[in-house]
Design an enzyme around this catalytic site. Structure first.
Site, mmCIF file in Angstrom:
data_model
loop_
_atom_site.group_PDB
_atom_site.id
_atom_site.type_symbol
_atom_site.label_atom_id
_atom_site.label_comp_id
_atom_site.label_asym_id
_atom_site.label_seq_id
_atom_site.Cartn_x
_atom_site.Cartn_y
_atom_site.Cartn_z
ATOM 1 N N GLY A 222 -66.798 59.815 19.363
ATOM 2 C CA GLY A 222 -66.025 58.620 19.051
ATOM 3 C C GLY A 222 -66.884 57.564 18.379
ATOM 4 O O GLY A 222 -67.619 57.848 17.432
ATOM 5 N N LYS A 223 -66.846 56.351 18.902
ATOM 6 C CA LYS A 223 -67.593 55.247 18.295
ATOM 7 C C LYS A 223 -69.101 55.425 18.411
ATOM 8 O O LYS A 223 -69.875 54.714 17.746
ATOM 9 C CB LYS A 223 -67.171 53.921 18.923
ATOM 10 C CG LYS A 223 -67.442 53.810 20.410
ATOM 11 C CD LYS A 223 -66.882 52.511 20.965
ATOM 12 C CE LYS A 223 -67.111 52.406 22.471
ATOM 13 N NZ LYS A 223 -66.513 51.172 23.036
ATOM 14 N N ASP A 252 -58.908 65.854 14.690
ATOM 15 C CA ASP A 252 -58.407 66.788 13.669
ATOM 16 C C ASP A 252 -58.852 66.356 12.280
ATOM 17 O O ASP A 252 -59.172 67.189 11.428
ATOM 18 C CB ASP A 252 -56.877 66.860 13.719
ATOM 19 C CG ASP A 252 -56.371 67.391 15.042
ATOM 20 O OD1 ASP A 252 -57.095 68.174 15.681
ATOM 21 O OD2 ASP A 252 -55.253 67.021 15.441
ATOM 22 N N ASN A 276 -67.335 62.019 9.848
ATOM 23 C CA ASN A 276 -67.323 60.903 10.791
ATOM 24 C C ASN A 276 -66.681 59.670 10.158
ATOM 25 O O ASN A 276 -65.883 58.966 10.791
ATOM 26 C CB ASN A 276 -68.759 60.602 11.218
ATOM 27 C CG ASN A 276 -68.835 59.610 12.356
ATOM 28 O OD1 ASN A 276 -68.161 59.766 13.366
ATOM 29 N ND2 ASN A 276 -69.657 58.587 12.198
#
Length: 304
Positions: A222-223, A252, A276
């Site tokens: 994630g972040k 996805d 990313n």
């Protein structure tokens, strides 16, 4: 440039938005209901296609209104649907999604996706240089048949083992690139991981899971960015700070973007950074399939 072939699920996402998620046994008032094309397979194909890859989707739809809408949407994006079978035996896959506080809960009803089998993937014309992508919303025997065919053809196999479930070692051994989050990694490796774990711990667990010395395991955080174990090489990609609106389909988007980059023979480190960035754009929009960015949009946020 190689092509991207995605064998996977095709769903209609029925999205309810609310100020907060209900607790068990509670009813809360929602803001709106929205219908978005989704399913992990379709999402990944949409991401790859929007980013310029020649993309083929393999899967099943029901002969119903959702199926017709999804086929029209995917076709308009230029995705090859020649290996998507319409069946009267089951309804089109459906996901019921609640979005609140920029997070989501999801219930998936597989429908026609559960009927995808080896016969669906055996006819796909894979070649060396292609990238074969799948995930866990179709039966595992179909994925194994798809990857066996891909490896025999010299194509790269990329698996996103989500939603997480037990996976036979024989299937894992067919995977060239495994893309998963830390929760899925912990589940498959039998080692509990959390968001507070350091990079060294995550890489160590990834090393435990590696089925072959040349296998690549990419862990999306994630972040916090991405960590990858490529054979024995460790790669870290920094996270991107954005204001998330809807995280549905972010993983996805990452998978489809990575597949598109690899089909274009982009080196892994650069491909991970690109994927990313693509995922960071997708979370700033509502919906899964419709939130996937274009190559120009991704290029605009990458350092020059």
């Amino acid at each position: 440039m190689g092509r991207v072939f995605v064998a996977g699920s095709i769903n209609m996402d029925v999205v309810a938005t609310a100020d907060r998620h209900p607790r068990v046994g509670e009813t809360v008032a929602g803001r709106q209901v929205l219908y978005f094309p989704g399913g992990k397979g379709a999402n990944q194909a949409v991401a790859a296609s929007r980013l310029g890859a020649q993309t083929t989707l393999i899967g099943r739809l029901g002969r119903d209104s959702f199926g017709a809408e999804l086929k029209a949407f995917l076709g308009e994006l230029g995705i090859d649907l020649g290996y998507v079978v319409e069946t009267a035996e089951a309804h089109t896959g459906t996901a019921i999604i609640t979005v609140a506080e920029a997070d989501n809960t999801i219930v998936v009803i597989p429908g026609a996706n559960g009927l995808v089998g080896a016969d669906d993937v055996d006819v796909v014309p894979l070649l060396a240089g292609d990238v074969a992508v799948s995930q866990f919303e179709i039966p595992l025997p179909a994925i194994a048949a798809f990857f066996r065919r891909a490896r025999a053809a010299g194509a790269t196999t990329l698996l996103n083992p989500a939603p997480a479930q037990a996976m036979p070692h024989e299937l894992l051994a067919l995977v060239d690139i495994l893309v998963l989050n830390e929760t899925e990694l912990g589940f498959l490796a039998g080692s509990e991981l959390s968001e507070s774990d350091e990079a060294a711990r995550i890489i160590a667990v990834a090393r435990q899971l590696q089925a072959r010395e040349d296998q690549t395991i990419c862990v999306t955080l994630g972040k916090r960015g991405v960590l990858a174990l490529a054979g024995r090489e460790e790669i870290a990609v920094s996270g991107r700070v954005v204001k998330a609106l809807d995280t549905t389909g972010a993983g996805d988007c990452f998978v489809g973007a990575l597949a598109a980059q690899l089909a274009d023979e982009v080196p892994l480190r650069a491909a991970l950074a690109f994927a990313n960035a693509a995922a960071s754009i997708s979370v700033q929009r509502m919906g899964a399939g419709p939130s996937m960015p274009t190559a120009a949009e991704v290029a605009a946020v990458l350092p020059r």
